[in-house]
Write a protein that holds these residues in place. Sequence first.
Motif, PDB file in Angstrom:
ATOM      1  N   ALA A 192      79.345  54.573  90.132  1.00  0.00           N
ATOM      2  CA  ALA A 192      79.288  56.032  90.017  1.00  0.00           C
ATOM      3  C   ALA A 192      80.404  56.615  90.866  1.00  0.00           C
ATOM      4  CB  ALA A 192      77.942  56.557  90.510  1.00  0.00           C
ATOM      5  N   PRO A 193      81.081  57.626  90.351  1.00  0.00           N
ATOM      6  CA  PRO A 193      82.136  58.253  91.159  1.00  0.00           C
ATOM      7  C   PRO A 193      81.523  59.087  92.264  1.00  0.00           C
ATOM      8  CG  PRO A 193      81.867  59.414  89.083  1.00  0.00           C
ATOM      9  CD  PRO A 193      80.937  58.244  89.030  1.00  0.00           C
ATOM     10  N   VAL A 194      82.005  58.895  93.461  1.00  0.00           N
ATOM     11  CA  VAL A 194      81.527  59.697  94.597  1.00  0.00           C
ATOM     12  C   VAL A 194      82.738  60.162  95.387  1.00  0.00           C
ATOM     13  CG1 VAL A 194      79.191  58.868  94.929  1.00  0.00           C
ATOM     14  CG2 VAL A 194      81.091  57.497  95.741  1.00  0.00           C
ATOM     15  N   PRO A 195      83.225  61.336  95.063  1.00  0.00           N
ATOM     16  CA  PRO A 195      84.444  61.821  95.739  1.00  0.00           C
ATOM     17  C   PRO A 195      84.249  61.860  97.238  1.00  0.00           C
ATOM     18  CG  PRO A 195      83.700  63.332  94.005  1.00  0.00           C
ATOM     19  CD  PRO A 195      82.644  62.322  94.158  1.00  0.00           C
ATOM     20  N   LEU A 196      85.299  61.509  97.947  1.00  0.00           N
ATOM     21  CA  LEU A 196      85.228  61.575  99.401  1.00  0.00           C
ATOM     22  C   LEU A 196      85.456  63.008  99.851  1.00  0.00           C
ATOM     23  CD1 LEU A 196      87.093  58.352 100.592  1.00  0.00           C
ATOM     24  CD2 LEU A 196      84.645  58.795 100.337  1.00  0.00           C
ATOM     25  N   MET A 197      84.763  63.364 100.871  1.00  0.00           N
ATOM     26  CA  MET A 197      84.839  64.721 101.409  1.00  0.00           C
ATOM     27  C   MET A 197      85.255  64.658 102.872  1.00  0.00           C
ATOM     28  SD  MET A 197      83.800  66.723  98.930  1.00  0.00           S
ATOM     29  CE  MET A 197      82.645  66.947  97.584  1.00  0.00           C
ATOM     30  N   PRO A 243      81.378  60.360 101.693  1.00  0.00           N
ATOM     31  CA  PRO A 243      80.818  60.953 100.479  1.00  0.00           C
ATOM     32  C   PRO A 243      79.845  62.049 100.866  1.00  0.00           C
ATOM     33  CG  PRO A 243      80.391  58.580 100.574  1.00  0.00           C
ATOM     34  CD  PRO A 243      80.966  58.975 101.883  1.00  0.00           C
ATOM     35  N   GLU A 244      79.642  62.960  99.963  1.00  0.00           N
ATOM     36  CA  GLU A 244      78.832  64.117 100.314  1.00  0.00           C
ATOM     37  C   GLU A 244      77.408  63.718 100.719  1.00  0.00           C
ATOM     38  OE1 GLU A 244      79.064  67.069  97.365  1.00  0.00           O
ATOM     39  OE2 GLU A 244      77.988  68.589  98.517  1.00  0.00           O
ATOM     40  N   MET A 277      90.514  52.414 102.414  1.00  0.00           N
ATOM     41  CA  MET A 277      91.113  53.248 101.376  1.00  0.00           C
ATOM     42  C   MET A 277      91.893  54.397 101.989  1.00  0.00           C
ATOM     43  SD  MET A 277      88.342  53.278  98.284  1.00  0.00           S
ATOM     44  CE  MET A 277      86.980  53.876  99.260  1.00  0.00           C
ATOM     45  N   LEU A 278      91.346  54.945 103.056  1.00  0.00           N
ATOM     46  CA  LEU A 278      92.059  56.021 103.734  1.00  0.00           C
ATOM     47  C   LEU A 278      93.392  55.525 104.273  1.00  0.00           C
ATOM     48  CD1 LEU A 278      89.235  57.897 105.702  1.00  0.00           C
ATOM     49  CD2 LEU A 278      90.684  58.805 103.873  1.00  0.00           C
ATOM     50  N   ASP A 279      93.349  54.355 104.887  1.00  0.00           N
ATOM     51  CA  ASP A 279      94.586  53.795 105.434  1.00  0.00           C
ATOM     52  C   ASP A 279      95.619  53.591 104.340  1.00  0.00           C
ATOM     53  OD1 ASP A 279      93.734  53.779 108.038  1.00  0.00           O
ATOM     54  OD2 ASP A 279      92.959  51.728 107.977  1.00  0.00           O
ATOM     55  N   ARG A 306      93.663  59.673  94.484  1.00  0.00           N
ATOM     56  CA  ARG A 306      93.195  58.328  94.815  1.00  0.00           C
ATOM     57  C   ARG A 306      91.847  58.367  95.535  1.00  0.00           C
ATOM     58  NH1 ARG A 306      97.135  53.720  97.105  1.00  0.00           N
ATOM     59  NH2 ARG A 306      95.604  52.071  97.315  1.00  0.00           N
ATOM     60  N   LEU A 307      91.636  59.392  96.339  1.00  0.00           N
ATOM     61  CA  LEU A 307      90.371  59.475  97.066  1.00  0.00           C
ATOM     62  C   LEU A 307      89.313  60.238  96.267  1.00  0.00           C
ATOM     63  CD1 LEU A 307      91.704  60.138 100.671  1.00  0.00           C
ATOM     64  CD2 LEU A 307      91.070  57.987  99.566  1.00  0.00           C
TER      65      LEU A 307
END
Lengths: 304, 304
Positions: free
Chosen positions: B156-161, B236-237, B198-200, B258-259
């Motif tokens: 499931a897509p979970v956008p990073l916040m 994630p939220e 992923m952030l890096d 990407r995030l």
Amino acid sequence: MGVLLQAWRSGSMRAASDVLDVAPSSISRQIAQLEREIGATLIEHGARQLRLTEAGYAVIEYYRARQTGLESLDAQLQDLAAARTGNVQLVLGEGFLGPALDDTLDDFMLAYPGLKLSVRVTDTTRMIKLLLDDAVHFGVGFHPASHPQVVSLYRAPVPLMAIIQASHPMAKRDSIELAELCDQPLALMESSFRIRQMLDEAAADIGRIIAPVFTSNSIAMLIRMARVGHGMTVLPEFSAKAPLSQGEVRAIPLLTPRLQSVYVHILARRNRQMPHHIEDLAVRLRKGLLPSALAPGIDDTTPS
Amino acid sequence: MGVLLQAWRSGSMRAASDVLDVAPSSISRQIAQLEREIGATLIEHGARQLRLTEAGYAVIEYYRARQTGLESLDAQLQDLAAARTGNVQLVLGEGFLGPALDDTLDDFMLAYPGLKLSVRVTDTTRMIKLLLDDAVHFGVGFHPASHPQVVSLYRAPVPLMAIIQASHPMAKRDSIELAELCDQPLALMESSFRIRQMLDEAAADIGRIIAPVFTSNSIAMLIRMARVGHGMTVLPEFSAKAPLSQGEVRAIPLLTPRLQSVYVHILARRNRQMPHHIEDLAVRLRKGLLPSALAPGIDDTTPS
DNA sequence: AAAAGCGTTGCGGTTTTTGCAACACGGCTG
DNA sequence: CAGCCGTGTTGCAAAAACCGCAACGCTTTT
């Protein structure tokens, strides 16, 4: 199940096939059949190393418990074969209680430690019933009432004696007639005892009847009566061994031929095959209790 | 052995043959073979009613114990089939702890009473290792590092916040660029966490590096840092649901594509077939934790 | 991409098991 | 004492189960 456990131990069916020295296909089939019988999958298919499901673990756990139980059974059977355990049940007439029996049983129990021995003392009538019911392996008794299913393993003549107080007027006699006996005050066992039955029959032969002044089912009690002079009794010599050796009573042969040819038998149920140790006990009892026994052999006890 | 017991119960081999519905000869042979294997006679031959020797009694006693053990096994297997017992082991990232997980697990344990559940919380790296070792049935984690033996059951897509203190100057913004993020004081997880990795990577893409002022392996700690204003964090939220609903922090979308296309996966070992109840738990977790999940299917996680 | 390991399946030959029938033996009955 | 009924046992042939060999499909590894 064994193959399942070995496969699990070895990590793969092929490795197990090496250990068990059978084809891998056989192992695969056996496990598949087990799964079919149980109705659940036992191994996780598609894992590089063989893994068991929860059901598989339950099965091998059961199997291992089963194996330990089997080992325990084997040990038990081995003990049984060596007669280190087991039951021996015998029945005998009270007249046989005494030092000779004690020594024989002591030796026997020493030779077979761990073996449970059960000795029952009753009269002849009950003895036959116990033999017929297979409640007892064999019995030692006097010339028993005949029964087609009871046979005699060994027999020995044991003449009946009149047991008399040492100070009795007849105590010095060499023999006594049955007729004389009937005139004396008597202390005898109940009529369920074979000795009493034979005495009654012999008396009837000469037109007399036995009328004891004292009756008991305890031989010791009868001997005591004879010792203190309340009446004479009739027994085989060895039944009164102790008071005889102390000189308190004397044993006078009864002349009546019928009472001279009384036999003691070791009895068993017909066609019943005994374990070795039980037969050994029979032999020991013959040697200890019936030193004058006839050669062993199955003598049918259906004469009368 | 079963025939021996039945023969003993029925009193004769022929009666047993009636009950078991096999020929009497078969029974005779089976018992004879058993005697041969054991090396001892089990039945007393030549008795009108079938009688067992001591060894025979020992054997049937063992057999009956064996049977009760088997019944117990059957019951256990039946429980297993109904999933009334068993083990479920799952692993998840700490970000998933929360009311949604609690409710899902509560419902699950209520639906399968007697089932033992084991939940382990680790970072993504360890999660992969646990899956490969079969130490765990499945795991829930962020877009994991690829491995050929680990597949995704659902995603499931979970956008990073960006999680920011409510009073922060940027808290009212509709979105934040990654470059802006790098200029802010950050509170981030260790680099064994997939989010951090992923952030890096995303930062490296734009020629920046992430230099957090606070690092921890506890998500709760990161949120607390954001709440008190020591630095913003990225999650994630739903990982920050509680403080968000209380208005203490705000979640601002990160514009970096990407995030935005980060996925949460339910992961399992490739080709591992699960019991029904375990698959059920996977479905429940998808519904509870990943309401926006894509249709179920084995998506290989080997893109890069 | 190839090679090695794994479990599975078809097929034949062998071993084991089974049922039928006849037999031998003991127990009960008249 | 003979005869009958019931028992367990044994030959023999048919059936079933088992096993090993070889080939196949599949997964994992180099």
